[in-house]
Design a protein around this motif. Sequence first.
Motif, PDB file in Angstrom:
ATOM      1  N   ASP A   1     -72.940   8.061 -19.778  1.00 43.44           N
ATOM      2  CA  ASP A   1     -73.685   8.247 -18.533  1.00 43.44           C
ATOM      3  C   ASP A   1     -73.950   9.736 -18.301  1.00 43.44           C
ATOM      4  O   ASP A   1     -73.241  10.389 -17.534  1.00 43.44           O
ATOM      5  N   PRO A   2     -74.968  10.310 -18.942  1.00 43.69           N
ATOM      6  CA  PRO A   2     -75.245  11.745 -18.768  1.00 43.69           C
ATOM      7  C   PRO A   2     -75.664  12.107 -17.351  1.00 43.69           C
ATOM      8  O   PRO A   2     -75.405  13.223 -16.893  1.00 43.69           O
ATOM      9  N   LEU A   3     -76.317  11.171 -16.622  1.00 44.95           N
ATOM     10  CA  LEU A   3     -76.739  11.471 -15.258  1.00 44.95           C
ATOM     11  C   LEU A   3     -75.530  11.688 -14.347  1.00 44.95           C
ATOM     12  O   LEU A   3     -75.536  12.588 -13.496  1.00 44.95           O
ATOM     13  N   ALA A   4     -74.483  10.860 -14.501  1.00 44.53           N
ATOM     14  CA  ALA A   4     -73.264  11.037 -13.704  1.00 44.53           C
ATOM     15  C   ALA A   4     -72.667  12.416 -13.951  1.00 44.53           C
ATOM     16  O   ALA A   4     -72.193  13.083 -13.012  1.00 44.53           O
ATOM     17  N   LEU A   5     -72.678  12.846 -15.186  1.00 42.53           N
ATOM     18  CA  LEU A   5     -72.145  14.170 -15.537  1.00 42.53           C
ATOM     19  C   LEU A   5     -72.929  15.272 -14.829  1.00 42.53           C
ATOM     20  O   LEU A   5     -72.346  16.190 -14.235  1.00 42.53           O
ATOM     21  N   VAL A   6     -74.255  15.178 -14.843  1.00 44.01           N
ATOM     22  CA  VAL A   6     -75.103  16.207 -14.230  1.00 44.01           C
ATOM     23  C   VAL A   6     -74.894  16.258 -12.718  1.00 44.01           C
ATOM     24  O   VAL A   6     -74.771  17.342 -12.123  1.00 44.01           O
ATOM     25  N   VAL A   7     -74.822  15.089 -12.065  1.00 41.91           N
ATOM     26  CA  VAL A   7     -74.642  15.036 -10.606  1.00 41.91           C
ATOM     27  C   VAL A   7     -73.309  15.663 -10.200  1.00 41.91           C
ATOM     28  O   VAL A   7     -73.227  16.408  -9.215  1.00 41.91           O
ATOM     29  N   LEU A   8     -72.254  15.378 -10.953  1.00 42.39           N
ATOM     30  CA  LEU A   8     -70.945  15.965 -10.664  1.00 42.39           C
ATOM     31  C   LEU A   8     -70.975  17.479 -10.823  1.00 42.39           C
ATOM     32  O   LEU A   8     -70.392  18.213 -10.000  1.00 42.39           O
ATOM     33  N   LEU A   9     -71.636  17.977 -11.834  1.00 38.40           N
ATOM     34  CA  LEU A   9     -71.721  19.418 -12.049  1.00 38.40           C
ATOM     35  C   LEU A   9     -72.451  20.107 -10.892  1.00 38.40           C
ATOM     36  O   LEU A   9     -72.037  21.177 -10.438  1.00 38.40           O
ATOM     37  N   ILE A  10     -73.502  19.477 -10.393  1.00 39.68           N
ATOM     38  CA  ILE A  10     -74.269  20.064  -9.274  1.00 39.68           C
ATOM     39  C   ILE A  10     -73.432  20.091  -8.007  1.00 39.68           C
ATOM     40  O   ILE A  10     -73.347  21.109  -7.303  1.00 39.68           O
ATOM     41  N   ALA A  11     -72.778  18.959  -7.675  1.00 39.87           N
ATOM     42  CA  ALA A  11     -71.978  18.871  -6.450  1.00 39.87           C
ATOM     43  C   ALA A  11     -70.836  19.881  -6.472  1.00 39.87           C
ATOM     44  O   ALA A  11     -70.565  20.563  -5.472  1.00 39.87           O
ATOM     45  N   ASN A  12     -70.172  20.019  -7.607  1.00 35.90           N
ATOM     46  CA  ASN A  12     -69.058  20.948  -7.696  1.00 35.90           C
ATOM     47  C   ASN A  12     -69.516  22.399  -7.693  1.00 35.90           C
ATOM     48  O   ASN A  12     -68.783  23.277  -7.226  1.00 35.90           O
ATOM     49  N   SER A  13     -70.704  22.664  -8.186  1.00 35.36           N
ATOM     50  CA  SER A  13     -71.248  24.023  -8.132  1.00 35.36           C
ATOM     51  C   SER A  13     -71.471  24.457  -6.690  1.00 35.36           C
ATOM     52  O   SER A  13     -71.218  25.612  -6.325  1.00 35.36           O
ATOM     53  N   ILE A  14     -71.932  23.529  -5.859  1.00 33.48           N
ATOM     54  CA  ILE A  14     -72.117  23.830  -4.425  1.00 33.48           C
ATOM     55  C   ILE A  14     -70.770  24.108  -3.782  1.00 33.48           C
ATOM     56  O   ILE A  14     -70.625  25.024  -2.957  1.00 33.48           O
ATOM     57  N   ALA A  15     -69.741  23.327  -4.140  1.00 32.07           N
ATOM     58  CA  ALA A  15     -68.404  23.525  -3.580  1.00 32.07           C
ATOM     59  C   ALA A  15     -67.840  24.893  -3.952  1.00 32.07           C
ATOM     60  O   ALA A  15     -67.162  25.543  -3.154  1.00 32.07           O
ATOM     61  N   ILE A  16     -68.154  25.350  -5.150  1.00 33.09           N
ATOM     62  CA  ILE A  16     -67.666  26.652  -5.610  1.00 33.09           C
ATOM     63  C   ILE A  16     -68.305  27.790  -4.817  1.00 33.09           C
ATOM     64  O   ILE A  16     -67.676  28.818  -4.545  1.00 33.09           O
ATOM     65  N   SER A  17     -69.559  27.627  -4.391  1.00 34.88           N
ATOM     66  CA  SER A  17     -70.315  28.716  -3.764  1.00 34.88           C
ATOM     67  C   SER A  17     -69.716  29.187  -2.451  1.00 34.88           C
ATOM     68  O   SER A  17     -69.926  30.323  -2.045  1.00 34.88           O
ATOM     69  N   GLY A  18     -68.980  28.339  -1.750  1.00 36.11           N
ATOM     70  CA  GLY A  18     -68.370  28.733  -0.478  1.00 36.11           C
ATOM     71  C   GLY A  18     -68.160  27.543   0.427  1.00 36.11           C
ATOM     72  O   GLY A  18     -69.016  26.652   0.507  1.00 36.11           O
ATOM     73  N   THR A  19     -67.024  27.527   1.122  1.00 38.65           N
ATOM     74  CA  THR A  19     -66.684  26.387   1.981  1.00 38.65           C
ATOM     75  C   THR A  19     -67.673  26.231   3.120  1.00 38.65           C
ATOM     76  O   THR A  19     -68.086  25.121   3.462  1.00 38.65           O
ATOM     77  N   ARG A  20     -68.043  27.349   3.724  1.00 39.46           N
ATOM     78  CA  ARG A  20     -68.955  27.287   4.871  1.00 39.46           C
ATOM     79  C   ARG A  20     -70.310  26.728   4.457  1.00 39.46           C
ATOM     80  O   ARG A  20     -70.898  25.890   5.159  1.00 39.46           O
ATOM     81  N   HIS A  21     -70.835  27.161   3.323  1.00 42.40           N
ATOM     82  CA  HIS A  21     -72.129  26.668   2.836  1.00 42.40           C
ATOM     83  C   HIS A  21     -72.064  25.165   2.570  1.00 42.40           C
ATOM     84  O   HIS A  21     -72.948  24.403   2.974  1.00 42.40           O
ATOM     85  N   ALA A  22     -71.002  24.743   1.871  1.00 44.44           N
ATOM     86  CA  ALA A  22     -70.857  23.326   1.542  1.00 44.44           C
ATOM     87  C   ALA A  22     -70.711  22.480   2.803  1.00 44.44           C
ATOM     88  O   ALA A  22     -71.280  21.387   2.899  1.00 44.44           O
ATOM     89  N   SER A  23     -69.952  22.988   3.795  1.00 51.23           N
ATOM     90  CA  SER A  23     -69.756  22.243   5.037  1.00 51.23           C
ATOM     91  C   SER A  23     -71.065  22.076   5.803  1.00 51.23           C
ATOM     92  O   SER A  23     -71.379  21.001   6.312  1.00 51.23           O
ATOM     93  N   ALA A  24     -71.842  23.160   5.890  1.00 51.74           N
ATOM     94  CA  ALA A  24     -73.119  23.090   6.605  1.00 51.74           C
ATOM     95  C   ALA A  24     -74.073  22.101   5.944  1.00 51.74           C
ATOM     96  O   ALA A  24     -74.717  21.282   6.619  1.00 51.74           O
ATOM     97  N   LEU A  25     -74.143  22.144   4.618  1.00 49.63           N
ATOM     98  CA  LEU A  25     -75.005  21.217   3.888  1.00 49.63           C
ATOM     99  C   LEU A  25     -74.547  19.779   4.098  1.00 49.63           C
ATOM    100  O   LEU A  25     -75.359  18.865   4.284  1.00 49.63           O
ATOM    101  N   ASN A  26     -73.226  19.585   4.097  1.00 48.59           N
ATOM    102  CA  ASN A  26     -72.684  18.235   4.284  1.00 48.59           C
ATOM    103  C   ASN A  26     -73.006  17.673   5.653  1.00 48.59           C
ATOM    104  O   ASN A  26     -73.426  16.524   5.776  1.00 48.59           O
ATOM    105  N   TRP A  27     -72.822  18.483   6.738  1.00 51.22           N
ATOM    106  CA  TRP A  27     -73.026  17.887   8.057  1.00 51.22           C
ATOM    107  C   TRP A  27     -74.499  17.635   8.360  1.00 51.22           C
ATOM    108  O   TRP A  27     -74.836  16.672   9.058  1.00 51.22           O
ATOM    109  N   ILE A  28     -75.392  18.434   7.794  1.00 49.19           N
ATOM    110  CA  ILE A  28     -76.818  18.157   7.968  1.00 49.19           C
ATOM    111  C   ILE A  28     -77.180  16.826   7.310  1.00 49.19           C
ATOM    112  O   ILE A  28     -77.841  15.965   7.899  1.00 49.19           O
ATOM    113  N   ALA A  29     -76.710  16.640   6.061  1.00 47.61           N
ATOM    114  CA  ALA A  29     -76.988  15.397   5.347  1.00 47.61           C
ATOM    115  C   ALA A  29     -76.293  14.205   6.016  1.00 47.61           C
ATOM    116  O   ALA A  29     -76.846  13.100   6.083  1.00 47.61           O
ATOM    117  N   SER A  30     -75.083  14.415   6.547  1.00 46.27           N
ATOM    118  CA  SER A  30     -74.337  13.330   7.181  1.00 46.27           C
ATOM    119  C   SER A  30     -74.978  12.894   8.491  1.00 46.27           C
ATOM    120  O   SER A  30     -74.976  11.708   8.830  1.00 46.27           O
TER     121      SER A  30
END
Length: 582
Positions: free
Chosen positions: A207-236
């Motif tokens: 499942d190469p697509l699952a691998l790519v999606v996980l890499l993208i999500a974790n890259s956002i988490a690495i960039s900073g907690t505040r950025h990831a939190s803001a993106l999460n609550w807008i989408a939520s």
Amino acid sequence: MDVQKPPPQPQPQPRSYWRFGKDDFFPEESFTSFSTYKSALSHTFLRLKDRFLYRSSDDNELVQLRKESENDMKRCLSWWDLIWLCWGSVVGSGIFVLTGQEAHDHAGPAIVLSYAISGLSALLSAFCYTEFAVEIPVAGGSFSFLRIELGDFVAFIAAGNILLEAIVGAAGLGRSWSSYFASMINDNPDFLRIKVRGLREGFNLLDPLALVVLLIANSIAISGTRHASALNWIASVLSAVVIVFILVVGFSHANPSNLIPFFPNGSGGVFTAAAVVYWSYTGFDMVATMAEETRNPSRDIPIGLTGSMTVITAIYCLLALALTMMQKYTEIDRNAAYSVAFAKIGMNWAKYVVSICALKGMTSSMLVGALGQARYMTQIARAHMIPPWFALVHPKTGTPINATLLITLTSAAVALFSSLDVLSSVLSFSTLFIFMLMAVALLVRRYYVKDVTPKKDLQKFLVGIFVIFASCIGGTAWWESGGEGWVGYTIAVVLWFVGTLVVALIPQRRSPKFWGVPLVPWLPSLSIGMNLFLIGSLGSEAFWRFIICTVLMILYYLLVGLHATYDVAHQKLPASESVVGS
């Protein structure tokens, strides 16, 4: 007379974050050379005894271990952020994937009760997490809480299951995302996967697509907690609007006659479904790991964690009720329940709204999971149960990049090969096992304080805990064996009540400073019972996978983790005070 000032001392240069020396991974004395490691192995039994009896302290987890990270995480989260982090981590694919399956196969319209039962169990566990997170706001979450109350060895077993849960949970979300996305394009959920001949069934669809999606999500988490939190609550917030739309349309096309019969498969179907749909509630524990980055833990965590879990439970029950009122349970599509239900009332376009909402939920769960799982790993590495290199916090982002990479790469590799059904049974067992231990830890925290609790009270407490476990295991075994009649269940409930009453009659030796679980010991005791019952409903295959994983964890502990943690615990003691095995 002029006093000559001493020349200024050169300031030590800050160490580079990206370093890969042997001492960054194994700095402990036992791993200095082969001879020191051989000597450490010869004292394994004595060291194991020392570690088995050791309990950490609030100060050690809060202050001392944080120094291992060299840089602090940034306190940037409020109760608003925690509410949406909890929403983002919990409201994923489960409600859309599992509701139709379990309503059709087991519970019927009573699926709403299945969600209520699982929600109550999850809420009880959330209460336990909240009290600990308020008192000990540290990134380790349940690992730190268990290390303080149940000791080093139990905490390591929990740490192994946390790591397993992190890897398997992320991989499962990646596979679910891929399946749902493929179903939007083609009716076949394996449409985007690559079948490899020669590999075992369950591991032969890459499942190469699952691998790519996980890499993208974790890259956002690495960039900073505040950025990831803001993106999460807008989408939520957007997904919450979609869920409100589903509820309004669903109830406006409801037919109450579809609720009859309400219990097509009796109470057995309700509880069987409850054990499965419990997966829809997992993820809230990730919020407890964000306590170290919360501005006001004593206020924000109770609001963010218990408040959001209460609302989520109510919403899940309403979504399940709306589905079973729209369609007869026998006509519900097992794989795309909500999409097909909307299509049957002439709203074919609505299936895309539901699918997008489900995909968003899974994406948010991966993002919040990446944040929380990395914090778990950070604290476990701070304790040297895994190499301390994974405890380092990056000075610019304020995030544990190394720990995030550990979860990212391992979960991506697992997601590439493993099917969802293989992953789900392992995940459920690990999650329920940790939740059960958290309820026990809360009781220990309230009733046992070293050198304060009288020996007589400690003996009563241990007897009460033993009776609680025996009654819960006995009742679960009776249920799983197909026992009929009320006698077996009555005996189990009476024994549970007696065991809990024994604990209740003992004076509590510690009171919560800010926020506490109500009705102690009754609610934690009920949490123990519900988690053990749900574990017993998972089937023998899940048990065997759990046992195999636990054996591998213990083998690693005896060869590596035990000696690393022992060295750290005794490195500051003078030689004359060193305990066994040095």
